[in-house]
Design an enzyme around this catalytic site. Structure first.
Site, PDB file in Angstrom:
ATOM      1  N   THR A 190       4.916 -12.419 -27.736  1.00 22.22           N
ATOM      2  CA  THR A 190       6.042 -12.985 -26.978  1.00 22.22           C
ATOM      3  C   THR A 190       7.357 -12.232 -27.191  1.00 22.22           C
ATOM      4  O   THR A 190       8.323 -12.469 -26.480  1.00 22.22           O
ATOM      5  CB  THR A 190       6.300 -14.464 -27.363  1.00 22.22           C
ATOM      6  OG1 THR A 190       6.728 -14.505 -28.728  1.00 22.22           O
ATOM      7  CG2 THR A 190       5.057 -15.310 -27.180  1.00 22.22           C
ATOM      8  N   CYS A 383       0.200   7.234  14.319  1.00 23.11           N
ATOM      9  CA  CYS A 383       1.397   8.088  14.305  1.00 23.11           C
ATOM     10  C   CYS A 383       1.007   9.558  14.169  1.00 23.11           C
ATOM     11  O   CYS A 383       0.500  10.128  15.125  1.00 23.11           O
ATOM     12  CB  CYS A 383       2.387   7.624  13.258  1.00 23.11           C
ATOM     13  SG  CYS A 383       4.071   8.087  13.716  1.00 23.11           S
ATOM     14  N   HIS A 509       3.034   2.100  14.700  1.00 20.23           N
ATOM     15  CA  HIS A 509       2.376   1.684  13.456  1.00 20.23           C
ATOM     16  C   HIS A 509       1.888   0.240  13.549  1.00 20.23           C
ATOM     17  O   HIS A 509       2.631  -0.672  13.172  1.00 20.23           O
ATOM     18  CB  HIS A 509       3.356   1.797  12.286  1.00 20.23           C
ATOM     19  CG  HIS A 509       3.730   3.188  11.934  1.00 20.23           C
ATOM     20  ND1 HIS A 509       3.119   3.889  10.930  1.00 20.23           N
ATOM     21  CD2 HIS A 509       4.649   4.034  12.467  1.00 20.23           C
ATOM     22  CE1 HIS A 509       3.638   5.095  10.837  1.00 20.23           C
ATOM     23  NE2 HIS A 509       4.575   5.212  11.759  1.00 20.23           N
ATOM     24  N   GLU A 511      -0.083  -1.250  11.657  1.00 15.40           N
ATOM     25  CA  GLU A 511      -0.237  -1.850  10.320  1.00 15.40           C
ATOM     26  C   GLU A 511       1.009  -2.618   9.883  1.00 15.40           C
ATOM     27  O   GLU A 511       0.928  -3.450   8.982  1.00 15.40           O
ATOM     28  CB  GLU A 511      -0.593  -0.760   9.292  1.00 15.40           C
ATOM     29  CG  GLU A 511       0.530   0.183   8.861  1.00 15.40           C
ATOM     30  CD  GLU A 511       0.777   1.358   9.816  1.00 15.40           C
ATOM     31  OE1 GLU A 511       0.333   1.289  10.983  1.00 15.40           O
ATOM     32  OE2 GLU A 511       1.426   2.334   9.389  1.00 15.40           O
TER      33      GLU A 511
HETATM   34  N1  GLN Z   1       5.635  13.594  11.458  1.00 17.64           N
HETATM   35  C1  GLN Z   1       5.441  12.900  12.695  1.00 17.64           C
HETATM   36  C2  GLN Z   1       6.733  12.678  13.438  1.00 17.64           C
HETATM   37  O1  GLN Z   1       7.790  12.702  12.869  1.00 17.64           O
HETATM   38  C3  GLN Z   1       4.698  11.588  12.483  1.00 17.64           C
HETATM   39  C4  GLN Z   1       5.433  10.581  11.690  1.00 17.64           C
HETATM   40  C5  GLN Z   1       4.563   9.475  11.158  1.00 17.64           C
HETATM   41  O2  GLN Z   1       3.355   9.616  11.069  1.00 17.64           O
HETATM   42  N2  GLN Z   1       5.185   8.354  10.782  1.00 17.64           N
HETATM   43  O3  GLN Z   1       6.710  12.456  14.634  1.00 17.64           O
END
Ligand code: GLN
Length: 542
Positions: A190, A383, A509, A511
């Protein structure tokens, strides 16, 4: 009713999971009917993590309103299912930038500008900002870094001041510490917790609740000892054991009655009986899969899984939705080539090519894409992954030898991916990419349309380069079609292949929008395609 404030600090060491504890507590409070938001205050001097290498700080999470933020905001969104914004992530850099800009404007004319009160006033203003919007019953603030660090001092000092200024019972401080287990002694220790609480107290902040990370259950006698030395009640010593999944933590905190302690101290009454039904259903599906797939995550930051945090979590949400265990195999694209791609990918049920920047690992990504395209393996590009798919297709199918993105080869004869017009004049790096949510229209009859089940979507972006529309017709003639377009500027947002069972790549993106409650359809359908591929077990060509 004015908002109540919960401050979460950390001691002993970093990486104790303040973000997960904050998100779990927020989930429990939300399940009791309160509207809750979480904000993160980071002690570093960068204005935001947008300019940081992923190896340095993990993934950069992007909000709808285009803020580049700490990855903990991703956890907040995934747990709470409500979007965060610019205001949810503050750094020392932002605070100083504001104060110095004000000083130049003459706002403090005649005065010496100092850490106390000017910097602390600005920190306090931001600490209260979301609470003053009237939208939230409770605002949780996670203070990054460790108590005792030089950088954290102004933040802790601001919390101290606010504790005096806010009405009694309107704020709570939760301090997260570690109880290390000494194998030789066979017991938890602790002392580091005592020291950490002491340095917090020396800064004038007495924690109300201690959350103690531990690899072993904390015996009652030890809880009493911690309480005695740290000036907290025994039932305010909360045990936080390592969990199988971060999504167990709300239930573990519930068992320890963290939410009850907080509610009692804030003199709140629950707005509804605690309801975690959908959360538990999700956990049930997550833990009892009926299928299993293997998916490759091809990227160049694979040594640090935090760099792909949101992608990995999206697979967990989508896996649960499909009652499928998703085994992710991270593959360093830098070492992928024509000779070894078969070895790395032939047993995969699907392949995702990750976002990224720069030349390193680019050619390896193209090899992975050629392989999945030729072998009809489900593919999701995100991307840079989408940009790679376009380059690969241009080179190997459309006959545009040496096609490239101008990010990798400014001299290419076929710049199929090129800098956006609006980016050509940009010289500063920080906050200047195409950031945040944009509308995209999906064409009826395409795979993208069937995945989303609607034609108008909004997704988040973070990039400088774009599909070059001069090559659209040529690529479409050969079977790569643009299935999603930004209706305002005609930019291509999604491409897919017509003669492939599941080949979808997005400039945005997905995600960043997947949550426990709303797993992202692209990931859900991608995992479904992987399950299908697994079952049909295609024979691959080398
Ligand atoms: N490098 C790439 C761009 O700037 C893709 C960027 C990314 O994958 N977030 O367009």
């Amino acid at each position: 009713m004015a908002s109540k404030y919960i401050f979460v600090t950390g001691g002993v060491t970093s990486s104790l999971g303040k973000g997960i504890i904050s998100a779990s507590l927020a989930k429990l409070l939300q399940a009791r009917g309160f509207s809750v938001t979480i904000q993160k205050f980071d002690p570093y001097i960068n204005i935001d993590p947008g300019t940081l290498n992923p190896y340095e700080h993990g993934e950069c999470f992007v909000t709808d309103d285009g803020a580049e933020t700490d990855l903990d905001l991703g956890h907040y969104e995934r747990f709470l299912n409500i979007p965060t914004s610019q205001a949810n992530n503050v750094t020392t850099g932002k605070i100083y930038h504001h104060v110095i800009t004000e000083e130049r404007r003459g706002a403090y004319l005649g005065k010496t500008v100092q850490v106390v009160p000017h910097i602390t006033d600005e920190i306090k203003r931001r600490l209260l900002l979301l609470g003053q919007s009237g939208e939230f019953d409770i605002v949780i603030t996670e203070i990054g870094g460790c108590v005792g660090d030089i950088e954290s001092l102004p933040f802790i000092e601001s919390v101290r001041q606010l504790r005096w200024e806010l009405p009694a019972n309107d704020s709570v401080v939760i301090h997260l510490t570690l109880l290390p287990y000494l194998k030789a002694a066979g017991e938890l220790k602790t002392k580091p917790t005592q020291h950490s609480v002491r340095s917090l107290s020396e800064a004038g902040v007495q924690p109300d609740i201690l959350v103690c990370r531990s690899e072993h259950p904390i015996p009652v006698e030890m809880r009493k000892k911690i309480a005695l030395f740290c000036n907290v009640k025994v039932n305010s010593v909360i045990e936080s054991l390592d969990a199988d999944t971060i999504y167990d933590v709300p239930l573990l905190m519930r068992k320890e009655k963290l939410d009850e302690q907080v509610i009692k101290k804030l003199k709140l009454t629950s707005k509804q009986e605690l309801n975690l039904d959908t959360w538990k259903e999700f956990l049930g599906r997550l833990k009892n899969p009926t299928e299993e797939v293997h998916i490759a995550l091809v990227g160049k930051y694979v040594e640090l899984p935090d760099a792909y945090k949101s992608i990995i979590e999206s697979f967990i949400h989508a896996g649960a939705q499909n009652e499928c265990k998703v085994n992710i195999h991270t593959i360093q694209s830098e070492y992928l080539n024509r000779d070894n791609v078969y070895h790395h990918l032939h047993e995969m049920d699907a392949v995702l090519v990750a976002p990224g920047f720069g030349q390193r690992g680019f050619e390896g990504k193209l090899e992975a894409i050629r392989f999945v395209r030729e072998n009809q393996i489900p593919f999701l590009g995100i991307c840079l992954g989408m940009q790679c798919a376009v380059v690969e297709f241009a080179r190997n199918v459309a006959g545009l030898t040496d096609a490239a993105s101008t990010e990798m080869n400014p001299e290419t004869p076929y710049p199929v991916i090129d800098l956006m017009e609006s980016q050509k004049e940009v010289t500063e790096k920080g906050g200047t990419m195409r950031l945040g949510a944009y509308i995209c229209e999906l064409k009826k009859g395409t795979k993208a349309y069937s995945i989303y089940g609607k034609n108008r979507i909004s997704e988040r972006h973070r990039h400088r380069y774009e599909f070059n529309n001069q090559y659209l017709e040529k690529l479409e003639q050969h079977g790569m079609i643009a299935s999603g377009i930004n209706p305002d500027n005609g930019l291509v947002e999604v491409v897919e292949l017509t003669n492939h069972p599941w080949f979808v790549a997005a400039q945005y993106h997905p995600e960043l929008k997947s949550t426990v409650q709303n797993p992202h359809p692209l990931f859900v359908k991608f995992v479904k395609a992987a399950i299908h591929h697994h079952k049909t077990n295609n024979i691959l060509v080398k």
